[in-house]
Enzyme design. Structure first.
Site, short mmCIF file in Angstrom:
data_model
loop_
_atom_site.label_atom_id
_atom_site.label_comp_id
_atom_site.label_asym_id
_atom_site.label_seq_id
_atom_site.Cartn_x
_atom_site.Cartn_y
_atom_site.Cartn_z
N TYR A 280 -18.00 -59.42 63.23
CA TYR A 280 -18.38 -59.18 61.85
C TYR A 280 -19.28 -57.97 61.65
O TYR A 280 -19.39 -57.45 60.55
CB TYR A 280 -19.01 -60.44 61.25
CG TYR A 280 -20.51 -60.46 61.13
CD1 TYR A 280 -21.11 -60.13 59.92
CD2 TYR A 280 -21.32 -60.78 62.20
CE1 TYR A 280 -22.48 -60.14 59.79
CE2 TYR A 280 -22.68 -60.80 62.08
CZ TYR A 280 -23.25 -60.48 60.88
OH TYR A 280 -24.61 -60.49 60.77
N GLN A 335 -21.42 -62.35 53.05
CA GLN A 335 -21.94 -63.63 53.57
C GLN A 335 -22.09 -64.70 52.49
O GLN A 335 -22.56 -65.80 52.77
CB GLN A 335 -23.29 -63.40 54.24
CG GLN A 335 -23.16 -62.58 55.52
CD GLN A 335 -24.35 -62.79 56.41
OE1 GLN A 335 -24.59 -63.88 56.91
NE2 GLN A 335 -25.11 -61.75 56.61
N ASP A 442 8.33 -37.24 65.56
CA ASP A 442 7.59 -37.86 66.66
C ASP A 442 8.30 -37.60 67.98
O ASP A 442 8.85 -38.51 68.60
CB ASP A 442 7.47 -39.37 66.35
CG ASP A 442 6.70 -40.14 67.40
OD1 ASP A 442 5.94 -39.52 68.16
OD2 ASP A 442 6.86 -41.39 67.45
C1 SPV Z 1 3.52 -44.99 67.70
O1 SPV Z 1 2.88 -45.57 66.84
O2 SPV Z 1 3.61 -43.79 67.74
C2 SPV Z 1 4.17 -45.76 68.75
C3 SPV Z 1 4.56 -47.13 68.48
O3 SPV Z 1 4.44 -45.22 69.78
S1 SPV Z 1 6.20 -47.12 67.94
O4 SPV Z 1 6.25 -46.25 66.78
O5 SPV Z 1 6.56 -48.47 67.62
O6 SPV Z 1 6.99 -46.58 69.01
MG MG Z 2 4.22 -43.15 69.76
#
Ligand code: SPV
Ligand code: MG
Length: 669
Positions: A280, A335, A442
């Protein structure tokens, strides 16, 4: 603040006791007279200026107070007409000395320290009342409406509570009352109670009741009262008091409230567990055993017991204290619910909550701030994840991709139904979200220098442990440098996945070409990383992509064992199925061969599983990997569309956070 004590009465109902001295000199315990006890009490709340009105045996009284040798300056006001007047006339005679806020009390009132403490710390003028004492037939009662006192007297019986003649009168209210008293005396009305004058001007006076419940406060009118008081005074120290503490530093405010609580009775401190505090508040700098030593050795503390959770319920029911003491700062905020639960449990058996004003000490805030800074230093921050894993079966992390999202993870807390407070333990710096924030796919396109910049932004404004998404870790030759850089920055754990070549996000699975690294190859990367790290508390977590790439449970289990053998401090198992079956199968099977290595899951697809269910099967870290990104950006898209559609920003304002709240998100140094 000054005190006015009324001692002009004859005390005829005390028989022999008042034959040769004023009533206030009656001995009530081995060591004390009524007056001595009152003066000591006043001095200990910082009142050193006292006005005493006298009547019979005035010289004897003055002599006696000198002999007491107390650090108090006393003005004596003799009511020469004490035989035929009431104390309204004594007060009138004292008026010119009443040039400050005044604590007014009758000279035959015996009370415990906490009562006076509550009175002097009241922000308004007040009178002591008790809702726990039966309504007296002949003594003072107060008519209370809307938390204000309308009338005081012996003759009222509607909407009344028992009242005691102890007041705090702030200057303004005092003056109004004193003016009326002067009017009374000018017309010869000097044989009534001063309260009769009050009753005529009560609408102009802000006099509030201060309910002391079962705290002790009683007048001594007759010999019988004296016996009762003497007995009660002996019983007071036997009462039990409970307080709960989470602090690992003790400041003057804590000492002050502990002293007040210890004056009420035998004080037990419930010491919150490290787990409860870290859930907390912040991670405690001093752990339970050290805090135990600290509190056990404080003056006034009778015993220290563990309080495992934020809710007081279990301990109150176990120890059934007569009183629970707390600062009044928990009436609002997170609280609040816990306070309500305390009141309900105490009511169930006749216990009582006593709340003293919270000492909001700037010094303490400064210490807290500097501790926070210290908690964010790399060395302290880095080790915190391991400590949390030792403390809690399950640690939760939420993604952060910028300073502001870091602050959201750091500061968002909610009150739970059972009386707890919940917040995230750690933050996840996701490759997906970090890339998305930069408008990039990504695919390990955002280089490490840029990823480190994100870590830096987050580190600058937060303190919680960081789990870093290291993608594949890159070439082993590069990974060793990454490990050292992350360690230096105070990151607690890097998770690397056993893929190679052009990495794509796991949630695409086999819909895109992705290659899993050979076990030996990945093992070598883990070994190199472990060899490169300089501290013991940094963790390397091996992420197994076998289920994502549909290689099956056996492959996943084989890899897990190999990676742990190579030195991985934790393993992460991932799946993109919405059903958690394969995750549960893996965790259950792996726990049979390895009970200890922490297991991490990222339930983006299998999001129906509760944390408690993960905990039950042996998962240790749950990462919510992308929810801030996936909620934040659509909101921005909607804002953009709204402005385009309406040719102005007015409509968009409805979905905007007010500026005041934005500012509140960002704490100032
Ligand atoms: C990310 O958050 O970049 C990960 C998790 O690697 S996932 O996107 O599920 O691959
Ligand atoms: Mg990742």
């Amino acid at each position: 603040m000054k005190a006015l004590i009324l001692n002009s009465g004859l005390g005829t109902r005390m028989n022999n006791y008042t034959k040769d001295k004023p009533k206030c000199m009656t001995v009530i315990s081995d060591e004390e007279t009524i007056l001595y006890r009152q003066l000591k009490s006043l001095i200990s709340v910082g009142i050193n200026d006292v006005v005493i009105t006298t009547g019979p045996f005035s010289e004897k009284l003055e002599e006696y107070t000198k002999e007491l040798g107390l650090n108090v300056s006393i003005d004596f006001i003799w009511n020469e007409r004490y035989q035929e007047t009431n104390y309204v006339y004594s007060i009138y005679k004292a008026i010119e000395k009443l040039d400050d806020d005044i604590v007014l009390l009758h000279g035959d009132l015996v009370f415990e320290q906490a009562v006076l403490e509550l009175v002097v710390s009241s922000p308004n003028s007040c009178m002591v009342v008790s809702s726990k004492v039966p309504i007296p037939e002949k003594d003072f009662k107060a008519v209370v409406k809307h938390d204000k006192i309308e009338k005081i007297g012996v003759e009222f019986f509607d909407s009344v509570v028992a009242a005691q003649p102890m007041y705090l009168l702030k200057k303004n209210d005092l003056n109004i009352w004193m003016e009326k008293i002067t009017e009374y005396i000018n017309v010869g009305n000097d044989q009534c109670y001063a309260e009769n004058a009050f009753n005529e001007i009560s609408s102009k006076c802000e006099l509030h009741p201060i309910d002391i419940g079962n705290l002790f406060c009683q007048e001594i009118d007759c010999e019988e009262d004296l016996k009762v008081v003497a007995k009660r005074l002996k019983e007071l120290p036997l009462r039990t008091v409970y307080m709960s503490f989470s602090s690992d530093i003790i400041h003057s405010g804590h000492i002050a409230i502990i002293n007040k609580a210890a004056q009420i009775g035998k004080l037990t401190i419930g010491l919150l567990s490290d787990k409860a505090i870290s859930t907390y508040k912040r991670f405690p700098l001093l752990q339970y055993d050290e805090r135990y030593m600290l509190f056990s050795n404080l003056k006034g503390v009778e015993s220290v017991v563990p309080q495992k959770v934020l809710s007081y319920k279990d301990n109150i029911l176990k120890y059934k204290p007569d009183f629970v003491v707390h600062g009044d700062d928990w009436k609002e905020g997170l609280q609040k619910g816990i306070r309500q639960e305390v009141i309900e449990i105490l009511n169930s058996y006749g216990g009582q909550l006593v709340e003293f004003p919270y000492a909001d000490d700037e010094k303490y805030h400064e210490i807290e701030r500097s501790m926070k800074k210290e908690q964010s230093t790399p060395d302290i921050r880095r080790g915190r994840l391991k400590k949390l894993l030792n403390l809690k079966k399950l640690v939760t992390a939420l993604e952060a991709h910028s300073g502001i999202t870091g602050l959201i993870v750091e500061n968002t807390a909610i009150e739970e139904d059972g009386g707890g407070i919940k917040q995230f333990d750690a933050m996840w710096i996701s490759s997906l979200c970090d890339s998305t924030a930069k408008g990039k796919p990504d695919i390990e396109l955002v280089d490490m220098t840029s990823r480190f910049r994100t870590i830096d932004d987050i580190c600058e404004v937060t303190t919680k442990p960081i789990i870093f998404d290291g993608d594949t870790g890159g070439l082993t030759e590069h990974f060793v440098y990454t490990v050292r850089s992350l360690e230096r920055m105070g990151v607690s754990m890097v998770i690397i996945e056993d893929k190679k070549g052009l990495k794509k996000n796991s949630l695409f699975g086999n819909d895109v070409p992705q290659t899993q690294a050979a076990i030996e190859e990945f093992v070598q990367k883990i070994e190199a990383g472990k060899k490169a790290q300089r501290t013991d508390d940094f963790m390397i977590c091996a992420r197994i992509e076998s289920l994502i790439l549909e290689k099956g449970l056996d492959d996943a289990l084989k890899r897990a064992s190999a990676y742990v053998e190579a030195g991985a401090d934790a393993i992460m198992i991932h799946s993109r199925k919405s059903e958690p079956t394969e995750i549960v199968e893996f965790v259950t099977a792996y726990r049979k061969i390895d009970a200890d290595t922490p297991i991490v899951v990222v339930p983006t697809s299998f999001n129906s599983v509760y944390e408690e269910e993960f905990e039950k099967i042996g998962v240790n870290i749950v990462i919510y990997a992308n929810q801030l990104t996936r909620t934040g950006f659509p909101a921005m898209q909607n804002a953009a569309k709204s402005i385009l559609e309406n040719h102005r920003a007015k409509e968009c304002d409805e979905i905007c956070m007010p500026f005041k709240e934005i500012i509140r998100l960002i704490p100032e140094e």
